[in-house]
Motif scaffolding. Structure first.
Motif, PDB file in Angstrom:
ATOM      1  N   VAL A  21       0.845  -1.197   0.000  1.00  0.00           N
ATOM      2  CA  VAL A  21       0.000   0.000   0.000  1.00  0.00           C
ATOM      3  C   VAL A  21       0.878   1.244   0.000  1.00  0.00           C
ATOM      4  N   GLU A  22       1.962   1.213   0.756  1.00  0.00           N
ATOM      5  CA  GLU A  22       2.868   2.363   0.802  1.00  0.00           C
ATOM      6  C   GLU A  22       3.524   2.612  -0.558  1.00  0.00           C
ATOM      7  N   ASP A  23       3.944   1.550  -1.228  1.00  0.00           N
ATOM      8  CA  ASP A  23       4.541   1.700  -2.554  1.00  0.00           C
ATOM      9  C   ASP A  23       3.528   2.252  -3.557  1.00  0.00           C
ATOM     10  N   LEU A  24       2.286   1.773  -3.474  1.00  0.00           N
ATOM     11  CA  LEU A  24       1.239   2.275  -4.363  1.00  0.00           C
ATOM     12  C   LEU A  24       0.973   3.756  -4.114  1.00  0.00           C
ATOM     13  N   LYS A  25       1.042   4.171  -2.855  1.00  0.00           N
ATOM     14  CA  LYS A  25       0.867   5.599  -2.530  1.00  0.00           C
ATOM     15  C   LYS A  25       1.982   6.422  -3.163  1.00  0.00           C
ATOM     16  N   LYS A  26       3.206   5.910  -3.099  1.00  0.00           N
ATOM     17  CA  LYS A  26       4.341   6.620  -3.703  1.00  0.00           C
ATOM     18  C   LYS A  26       4.142   6.766  -5.209  1.00  0.00           C
ATOM     19  N   LEU A  27       3.691   5.692  -5.862  1.00  0.00           N
ATOM     20  CA  LEU A  27       3.453   5.743  -7.305  1.00  0.00           C
ATOM     21  C   LEU A  27       2.304   6.685  -7.647  1.00  0.00           C
ATOM     22  N   ALA A  28       1.222   6.614  -6.884  1.00  0.00           N
ATOM     23  CA  ALA A  28       0.065   7.469  -7.146  1.00  0.00           C
ATOM     24  C   ALA A  28       0.434   8.944  -7.024  1.00  0.00           C
ATOM     25  N   ALA A  29       1.328   9.258  -6.101  1.00  0.00           N
ATOM     26  CA  ALA A  29       1.721  10.651  -5.875  1.00  0.00           C
ATOM     27  C   ALA A  29       2.468  11.257  -7.063  1.00  0.00           C
ATOM     28  N   ILE A  30       3.073  10.414  -7.901  1.00  0.00           N
ATOM     29  CA  ILE A  30       3.834  10.915  -9.055  1.00  0.00           C
ATOM     30  C   ILE A  30       3.157  10.552 -10.379  1.00  0.00           C
ATOM     31  N   SER A  31       1.863  10.218 -10.283  1.00  0.00           N
ATOM     32  CA  SER A  31       1.104   9.774 -11.460  1.00  0.00           C
ATOM     33  C   SER A  31      -0.086  10.682 -11.719  1.00  0.00           C
ATOM     34  N   ARG A  32      -0.651  10.499 -12.906  1.00  0.00           N
ATOM     35  CA  ARG A  32      -1.860  11.217 -13.290  1.00  0.00           C
ATOM     36  C   ARG A  32      -2.569  10.398 -14.369  1.00  0.00           C
ATOM     37  N   PHE A  33      -3.847  10.649 -14.520  1.00  0.00           N
ATOM     38  CA  PHE A  33      -4.615  10.028 -15.591  1.00  0.00           C
ATOM     39  C   PHE A  33      -4.401  10.816 -16.873  1.00  0.00           C
ATOM     40  N   GLN A  34      -4.349  10.111 -17.993  1.00  0.00           N
ATOM     41  CA  GLN A  34      -4.335  10.767 -19.303  1.00  0.00           C
ATOM     42  C   GLN A  34      -5.274   9.996 -20.219  1.00  0.00           C
ATOM     43  N   ASP A  35      -6.109  10.741 -20.910  1.00  0.00           N
ATOM     44  CA  ASP A  35      -7.077  10.146 -21.822  1.00  0.00           C
ATOM     45  C   ASP A  35      -6.737  10.514 -23.257  1.00  0.00           C
ATOM     46  N   TYR A  36      -6.895   9.531 -24.147  1.00  0.00           N
ATOM     47  CA  TYR A  36      -6.606   9.734 -25.569  1.00  0.00           C
ATOM     48  C   TYR A  36      -7.776   9.224 -26.395  1.00  0.00           C
ATOM     49  N   PRO A  37      -8.234  10.024 -27.358  1.00  0.00           N
ATOM     50  CA  PRO A  37      -9.285   9.540 -28.259  1.00  0.00           C
ATOM     51  C   PRO A  37      -8.691   8.536 -29.261  1.00  0.00           C
ATOM     52  N   ARG A  38      -9.565   7.854 -29.946  1.00  0.00           N
ATOM     53  CA  ARG A  38      -9.147   6.909 -30.981  1.00  0.00           C
ATOM     54  C   ARG A  38      -8.256   7.616 -32.002  1.00  0.00           C
ATOM     55  N   ASN A  39      -7.189   6.959 -32.418  1.00  0.00           N
ATOM     56  CA  ASN A  39      -6.216   7.429 -33.416  1.00  0.00           C
ATOM     57  C   ASN A  39      -5.287   8.537 -32.925  1.00  0.00           C
ATOM     58  N   ALA A  40      -5.329   8.881 -31.649  1.00  0.00           N
ATOM     59  CA  ALA A  40      -4.423   9.903 -31.113  1.00  0.00           C
ATOM     60  C   ALA A  40      -3.031   9.307 -30.906  1.00  0.00           C
ATOM     61  N   THR A  41      -2.014  10.093 -31.234  1.00  0.00           N
ATOM     62  CA  THR A  41      -0.634   9.661 -31.011  1.00  0.00           C
ATOM     63  C   THR A  41      -0.244   9.993 -29.573  1.00  0.00           C
ATOM     64  N   ILE A  42       0.249   8.998 -28.867  1.00  0.00           N
ATOM     65  CA  ILE A  42       0.653   9.174 -27.469  1.00  0.00           C
ATOM     66  C   ILE A  42       2.089   9.689 -27.413  1.00  0.00           C
ATOM     67  N   PHE A  43       2.962   9.077 -28.195  1.00  0.00           N
ATOM     68  CA  PHE A  43       4.303   9.619 -28.409  1.00  0.00           C
ATOM     69  C   PHE A  43       4.840   9.093 -29.720  1.00  0.00           C
ATOM     70  N   THR A  44       5.869   9.762 -30.211  1.00  0.00           N
ATOM     71  CA  THR A  44       6.412   9.473 -31.536  1.00  0.00           C
ATOM     72  C   THR A  44       7.845   8.977 -31.444  1.00  0.00           C
ATOM     73  N   GLU A  45       8.154   7.995 -32.252  1.00  0.00           N
ATOM     74  CA  GLU A  45       9.502   7.444 -32.347  1.00  0.00           C
ATOM     75  C   GLU A  45      10.514   8.566 -32.584  1.00  0.00           C
ATOM     76  N   GLY A  46      11.612   8.515 -31.840  1.00  0.00           N
ATOM     77  CA  GLY A  46      12.682   9.487 -32.022  1.00  0.00           C
ATOM     78  C   GLY A  46      12.553  10.739 -31.174  1.00  0.00           C
ATOM     79  N   THR A  47      11.437  10.883 -30.450  1.00  0.00           N
ATOM     80  CA  THR A  47      11.266  12.063 -29.604  1.00  0.00           C
ATOM     81  C   THR A  47      11.615  11.741 -28.156  1.00  0.00           C
ATOM     82  N   GLU A  48      11.959  12.780 -27.413  1.00  0.00           N
ATOM     83  CA  GLU A  48      12.173  12.640 -25.973  1.00  0.00           C
ATOM     84  C   GLU A  48      10.804  12.530 -25.311  1.00  0.00           C
ATOM     85  N   HIS A  49      10.707  11.714 -24.294  1.00  0.00           N
ATOM     86  CA  HIS A  49       9.442  11.570 -23.594  1.00  0.00           C
ATOM     87  C   HIS A  49       9.725  11.320 -22.125  1.00  0.00           C
TER      88      HIS A  49
END
Length: 167
Positions: A21-49
């Motif tokens: 539970v403590e580890d999950l809390k640590k992860l949740a604290a540095i996380s966020r939800f992100q939503d993408y519609p159909r056909n949306a690019t999440i990231f592209t080859e060759g880019t920094e992410h």
């Protein structure tokens, strides 16, 4: 409120299942939800992410650019799968392009913050890196099977080739 929701979702995903539970809390604290519609690019080859993703719902397709052929799909990932592993390994540029093939919800984990968490707590660091290694090994096996399938001699082709040899 969002951190609590993130923690609950992380608890249910195979990538993070079994973490304390403590580890999950640590992860949740540095996380966020992100939503993408159909056909949306999440990231592209060759880019920094800067994010590591876990698919909460939906599906994504991993594509790689091949000279004169464009961006070709190599793998489809679904709920619970890891995406963007290059960011946690600080490898630099992304090795593929990732596109949502249907409406997709991800949990985005800040890779730099995750590296700090892993460095400060080697137990969670070991668990995260072990899980990243498992995801990579599964992708390697899937890629090998695809390559074998691409170069497999079909029964029809094999029969034709044998017929040519007997003439």
């Amino acid at each position: 409120m969002e951190i609590q929701q993130l923690q609950e979702h992380l608890q249910q995903l195979r990538f993070t299942s079994g973490l304390s539970v403590e580890d999950l809390k640590k992860l949740a604290a540095i996380s966020r939800f992100q939503d993408y519609p159909r056909n949306a690019t999440i990231f592209t080859e060759g880019t920094e992410h800067r994010d590591l993703y876990i698919i909460l719902s939906g599906r994504v397709e991993i594509c790689m650019t091949i000279s004169a052929r464009g961006c070709l799909p190599v793998l489809t990932l679904e709920e619970g799968d890891l995406v963007g592993w290059s960011s946690i390994l600080k490898q630099g540029e992304m090795t593929a392009t990732v596109v949502a093939v249907e409406e997709t919800r991800l949990i985005a984990i800040d890779a730099d913050a995750l590296a700090v968490v892993c460095e400060q707590d080697h137990d969670i660091g070991y668990q995260i890196m072990r899980r990243v290694a498992l995801a990579l090994s599964q992708r390697l096996v899937a890629s090998r099977l695809q390559v074998l399938d691409m170069y497999a001699v079909t029964d029809e082709a094999h029969t034709l080739k044998q017929g040519d040899a007997s003439e």
